[in-house]
Scaffold this active site. Structure first.
Site, PDB file in Angstrom:
ATOM      1  N   ASP A   1       0.827  -1.203   0.000  1.00 55.77           N
ATOM      2  CA  ASP A   1       0.000   0.000   0.000  1.00 55.77           C
ATOM      3  C   ASP A   1       0.866   1.261   0.000  1.00 55.77           C
ATOM      4  O   ASP A   1       1.962   1.271   0.573  1.00 55.77           O
ATOM      5  CB  ASP A   1      -0.900  -0.016   1.251  1.00 55.77           C
ATOM      6  CG  ASP A   1      -2.079   0.924   1.093  1.00 55.77           C
ATOM      7  OD1 ASP A   1      -2.337   1.404  -0.034  1.00 55.77           O
ATOM      8  OD2 ASP A   1      -2.753   1.193   2.106  1.00 55.77           O
TER       9      ASP A   1
ATOM     10  N   ASN B   1     -10.522  -3.175  -6.310  1.00 55.06           N
ATOM     11  CA  ASN B   1      -9.718  -2.200  -7.067  1.00 55.06           C
ATOM     12  C   ASN B   1     -10.300  -1.869  -8.447  1.00 55.06           C
ATOM     13  O   ASN B   1      -9.901  -0.873  -9.066  1.00 55.06           O
ATOM     14  CB  ASN B   1      -8.266  -2.679  -7.215  1.00 55.06           C
ATOM     15  CG  ASN B   1      -7.451  -2.563  -5.942  1.00 55.06           C
ATOM     16  OD1 ASN B   1      -6.511  -3.317  -5.710  1.00 55.06           O
ATOM     17  ND2 ASN B   1      -7.795  -1.609  -5.068  1.00 55.06           N
TER      18      ASN B   1
ATOM     19  N   HIS C   1       2.559   3.341  -9.080  1.00 51.90           N
ATOM     20  CA  HIS C   1       2.437   1.894  -9.307  1.00 51.90           C
ATOM     21  C   HIS C   1       3.656   1.353 -10.051  1.00 51.90           C
ATOM     22  O   HIS C   1       4.121   0.247  -9.793  1.00 51.90           O
ATOM     23  CB  HIS C   1       1.144   1.581 -10.078  1.00 51.90           C
ATOM     24  CG  HIS C   1      -0.095   1.906  -9.298  1.00 51.90           C
ATOM     25  ND1 HIS C   1      -0.279   1.487  -8.002  1.00 51.90           N
ATOM     26  CD2 HIS C   1      -1.200   2.611  -9.613  1.00 51.90           C
ATOM     27  CE1 HIS C   1      -1.452   1.923  -7.559  1.00 51.90           C
ATOM     28  NE2 HIS C   1      -2.022   2.622  -8.518  1.00 51.90           N
TER      29      HIS C   1
ATOM     30  N   ARG D   1      -5.043  -2.397   8.984  1.00 48.27           N
ATOM     31  CA  ARG D   1      -6.101  -3.367   8.681  1.00 48.27           C
ATOM     32  C   ARG D   1      -5.595  -4.343   7.625  1.00 48.27           C
ATOM     33  O   ARG D   1      -4.598  -4.078   6.956  1.00 48.27           O
ATOM     34  CB  ARG D   1      -7.378  -2.656   8.211  1.00 48.27           C
ATOM     35  CG  ARG D   1      -7.173  -1.701   7.076  1.00 48.27           C
ATOM     36  CD  ARG D   1      -8.494  -1.068   6.613  1.00 48.27           C
ATOM     37  NE  ARG D   1      -8.234  -0.049   5.615  1.00 48.27           N
ATOM     38  CZ  ARG D   1      -8.141   1.260   5.875  1.00 48.27           C
ATOM     39  NH1 ARG D   1      -8.319   1.712   7.093  1.00 48.27           N
ATOM     40  NH2 ARG D   1      -7.865   2.113   4.898  1.00 48.27           N
TER      41      ARG D   1
END
Ligand code: FPP
Length: 239
Positions: free
Chosen positions: A26, A74, A43, A193
């Protein structure tokens, strides 16, 4: 940069207690934004970090590395961003076909790849046939969701006519059946998370969170994770 190059010799090694590490990669978007660049740029840098980190994980002795490259959620992102991620995957697969003899990894895709383009599906099928005897398996999660994986596993077991199942049956019906459960799940980017990643497999995983954004992650950070892992006591509910 060559794929899966050799890294520093002084890195800590892992043993049978720490065979499998998983990464929620992330922070690519924020990394790009900090540089005034479009998310796609992040990315691209993230894909390079993926190569560097996989190379290092192989060198220190991991048997399996699982990365979350694209979730079932996504698809909600703008089309140019989705296309950019798929394009990075496509170039990675091309590179793999060209250079596979240079490294000692085999690639597996986990997730529902049936929705990908026929070209990508063919490249994935070809890539999965390479290096069958390799020391390290790299699992790339694409169109992956932990709940969807469990539903698929139960449906497959039901289709076999099973009326009762064991934990082993369920583990054996998951995409990760060859690699088993991760010993540690790492999330970069600061959020605390697991975002529908490896839900069943996470049962006893050590969790490791870092504020570092994925493109900034280095082999030295992986060494810190290894040291941290061995400093923890794993009791599996015992004393
Ligand atoms: C999450 O960061 C990252 C993704 C959704 C994509 C991850 C993809 C790669 C690292 C490239 C994969 C390529 C190969 C070859 C496996 P984010 O975009 O949510 O970042 P943000 O939280 O900063 O917005």
């Amino acid at each position: 940069m060559p794929l899966f190059t050799k890294n520093r010799a002084d890195a800590p090694k892992v043993d049978e207690r720490f065979r499998h590490i998983a990464f929620i990669m992330d922070g690519n978007g924020r990394w790009a934004k900090k540089r005034g660049m479009p998310r796609e740029y992040g990315h691209k840098a993230g894909a390079e970090t993926f190569r560097r980190i996989c190379s290092h994980c192989h060198d220190v002795g991991f048997k399996a590395v699982t990365v979350y490259a694209f979730s079932t959620e996504n698809w909600k992102r703008p089309k140019p961003e989705v296309d950019a991620i798929m394009g990075l995957l496509d170039s990675f697969l091309d590179e793999l076909m060209r250079d596979y003899e240079k490294y000692d990894n085999r690639i597996r895709f986990i997730g529902d790849t049936s929705v990908l383009t026929p070209e990508l599906k063919e490249k994935i099928a070809n890539a999965e046939m390479l290096n069958p005897q390799a020391d390290t398996t790299i699992n790339i999660a694409i169109n992956y969701g932990g709940r969807a994986e469990l539903v698929r596993a139960f449906q497959n077991l039901a289709a076999e006519g099973r009326t009762s199942v064991t934990e082993e049956d369920i583990s054996g019906a998951l995409y990760t059946r060859e690699s088993g459960d991760p010993d540690m799940i790492v999330r970069t980017g600061g959020d605390l998370r697991i975002s529908n990643f490896l839900l069943w497999q996470a049962a006893y995983a050590e969790l490791y969170f870092t504020d570092k954004l994925w493109p900034d992650l280095t082999p030295a950070d992986v060494d810190d994770m290894i040291r941290d892992f061995y400093s923890r006591k794993r009791r599996y509910g015992g004393l």
